[in-house]
Each structure stands twice: as structure tokens, then as C-alpha cells.
Design a protein around this motif. Structure first.
Motif, short mmCIF file in Angstrom:
data_model
loop_
_atom_site.label_atom_id
_atom_site.label_comp_id
_atom_site.label_asym_id
_atom_site.label_seq_id
_atom_site.Cartn_x
_atom_site.Cartn_y
_atom_site.Cartn_z
N TRP A 177 24.09 -11.35 112.89
CA TRP A 177 24.75 -11.01 111.65
C TRP A 177 25.52 -9.71 111.83
N GLU A 178 26.42 -9.43 110.90
CA GLU A 178 27.00 -8.10 110.82
C GLU A 178 26.97 -7.64 109.37
N ALA A 179 26.62 -6.36 109.18
CA ALA A 179 26.55 -5.75 107.86
C ALA A 179 27.70 -4.75 107.73
N TYR A 180 28.00 -4.42 106.48
CA TYR A 180 29.12 -3.52 106.18
C TYR A 180 28.59 -2.38 105.30
N PRO A 181 27.94 -1.40 105.93
CA PRO A 181 27.25 -0.36 105.16
C PRO A 181 28.16 0.53 104.33
N GLU A 182 29.39 0.74 104.79
CA GLU A 182 30.35 1.53 104.04
C GLU A 182 31.75 1.22 104.55
N PRO A 183 32.80 1.62 103.82
CA PRO A 183 34.17 1.32 104.27
C PRO A 183 34.41 1.80 105.70
N MET A 184 35.17 1.00 106.44
CA MET A 184 35.58 1.30 107.82
C MET A 184 34.43 1.18 108.81
N CYS A 185 33.29 0.63 108.40
CA CYS A 185 32.14 0.55 109.29
C CYS A 185 31.56 -0.86 109.30
N VAL A 186 31.19 -1.35 110.48
CA VAL A 186 30.48 -2.61 110.62
C VAL A 186 29.31 -2.39 111.55
N THR A 187 28.17 -2.99 111.24
CA THR A 187 26.94 -2.83 112.03
C THR A 187 26.34 -4.20 112.30
N ALA A 188 26.26 -4.59 113.56
CA ALA A 188 25.69 -5.89 113.92
C ALA A 188 24.17 -5.80 114.03
N PHE A 189 23.50 -6.91 113.73
CA PHE A 189 22.05 -6.96 113.91
C PHE A 189 21.63 -8.38 114.25
N LEU A 190 20.44 -8.52 114.81
CA LEU A 190 19.87 -9.80 115.19
C LEU A 190 18.69 -10.12 114.28
N ALA A 191 18.57 -11.39 113.91
CA ALA A 191 17.43 -11.85 113.12
C ALA A 191 16.71 -12.95 113.88
N LEU A 192 15.40 -12.82 114.03
CA LEU A 192 14.56 -13.81 114.70
C LEU A 192 13.67 -14.44 113.64
N ILE A 193 13.86 -15.74 113.39
CA ILE A 193 13.18 -16.43 112.30
C ILE A 193 12.24 -17.47 112.88
#
Length: 233
Positions: A100-116
Motif C-alpha cells: 500500500w501507499e499512504a499520503y500523510p501530508e501534501p507532497m509526501c507518499v509513504t509505502a507500507f506492507l500488510a501481511l494478512i
């Protein structure tokens, strides 16, 4: 400052490690680091946890800690941002791996992994855990995945530190993140964290502030998933 001659490496007893001691009669330190250690010892945190705290005082203490953390971390006012977006999903042995990728604030993207884990769904929600790497470990190493360049993790003892993978195998929904300036958040011009920390301080954005504020949307996403038991995150 008169540190002892004992080495600090290995499993030496605490009382044999180097200690900061003033050689002056007035107890003052010429060493800045010695002064800071002495200052910390003389000024214990006002909101330090007290094991003898009565249970009815716990909610008030938690609220005070929450308020003080937001103050010292200096979170910025962020307008509403898009929700995290799923990039891809692959099946693994006993769990699904999602990126996934999250958008914590303008001009920023943060990728993360989820294990389900298998069997985890809306009817059978699982506890969740947010996995944060130590030092320069990547989120891929926490998930037991190859690094983004396809190589094996270069850290020592990497096979014993796949935190997110171990949680998923134990039935938790595990989310693996990168630290600021590490993994996908690294920059080819100035890799690492020194430049981030120095420039961030001038902007009033400490490294810890970036780390926490950019993970908060990921934590909120985790708690909002129907297959996660939000009471056990």
C-alpha cells in the motif's frame, strides 16, 4: 569527566561501564555530554509512568502524555488527504502480502506492507500490529522479503528479525513500515538520515516527529480495517 577504563562492548555489568563524573570540586561538567547526562538525572520527566499509580489516575495520565507528545513532536496542521491506496497483492504461504501507499501530508507518499493471515476476515478479525524497523532496516526485511533491488537483506541476523512475518505466522495482521530516509524513503542525493535530521530541525520537524506523524495515517488505516480487531492493536 573521568570515565572508567572498562569497555562498553559485550555483556559487562552496568556498574562497570564508563560513567560521567566531574573532576571539579563544584561538580560542574566541562563536557557538554556529561552535563546533559547529569541534567537528565537531576530532572526526571514529570510525566514518567509511576507503577504505583492508582488505576483511576491512568486515563488522566494517558491524556496528559498524549497532549505533551503532540506538543513536543510539533505536528503540523494537515488538510484532509486521500486514503491509502492498494498497489498490489500476492499470496504467500499462510498469508496474503499487500503493498500500500499512504499520503500523510501534501507532497509526501509513504509505502507500507500488510501481511494478512489466512482465515482472517470480517467474521474473524485478527489483532493488528504496526512493525517499525530498528535503525536502517527496511520494511521488506521485516516482512521476510528480498530488498527492493532483489538482494538478500544485508543486516546481521536478518532471518531472526523478520518481525512482521513472525507476527503474521502467529495470526496477527502485521504492517511493516520504513523509517524516514530508509528503504523507499531514502534519497539518492543524500542517502541516510543525517541530512534529514539536520534540515528537519531547522524546519521544526524533528526526525521523531516525521517518523510518528507519517505513520499515524497507517495506524489509523490498520484500525479501520474490518478484518482487524481494533480493540487489540
Amino acid at each position: 569527566m573521568e570515565p572508567s577504563d572498562s569497555p562498553i562492548e559485550g555483556d559487562c555489568p552496568v556498574d562497570s561501564r564508563p560513567m560521567f563524573r566531574s573532576s571539579r570540586a563544584d561538580g560542574r561538567f566541562a563536557s557538554t555530554l556529561g552535563f546533559l547526562h547529569a541534567f537528565a538525572k537531576a530532572h526526571p520527566p514529570r510525566l514518567a509512568f509511576d507503577p504505583g499509580m492508582p488505576p483511576e489516575s491512568l486515563p488522566g495520565w494517558q491524556a496528559s502524555v498524549h497532549e505533551k507528545l503532540r506538543e513536543i513532536l510539533r505536528f503540523t496542521d494537515v488538510p484532509p488527504q486521500p486514503p491509502p491506496a492498494l498497489l498490489w497483492e500476492e499470496q504467500r504461504d499462510g498469508y496474503r502480502l499487500q503493498k500500500w501507499e499512504a499520503y500523510p501530508e501534501p507532497m509526501c507518499v509513504t509505502a507500507f506492507l500488510a501481511l494478512i493471515p489466512e482465515g482472517c476476515d470480517e467474521s474473524h478479525p485478527a489483532p493488528g500490529v504496526l512493525c517499525c524497523p530498528g535503525s536502517d532496516w527496511s520494511k521488506e526485511s521485516l516482512a521476510g522479503e528480498p530488498e527492493l533491488d532483489g538482494s538478500r537483506p544485508k543486516n546481521h541476523h536478518w532471518a531472526n528479525n523478520c518481525q512482521a512475518l513472525f507476527y503474521a505466522q502467529a495470526g496477527f495482521v502485521a504492517v511493516a513500515t520504513d523509517n524516514p530516509g530508509i528503504g523507499e524513503q531514502s534519497d539518492p542525493i543524500h542517502p541516510g538520515r543525517h541530512e534529514i535530521s539536520m534540515n528537519g530541525l531547522w524546519l521544526g520537524r524533528g526526525y521523531e516527529s516525521l517518523s510518528v506523524s507519517h505513520r499515524l495515517p497507517i495506524l489509523q488505516w490498520l484500525k479501520a480495517q474490518a478484518f482487524v480487531d481494533a480493540r487489540r492493536v
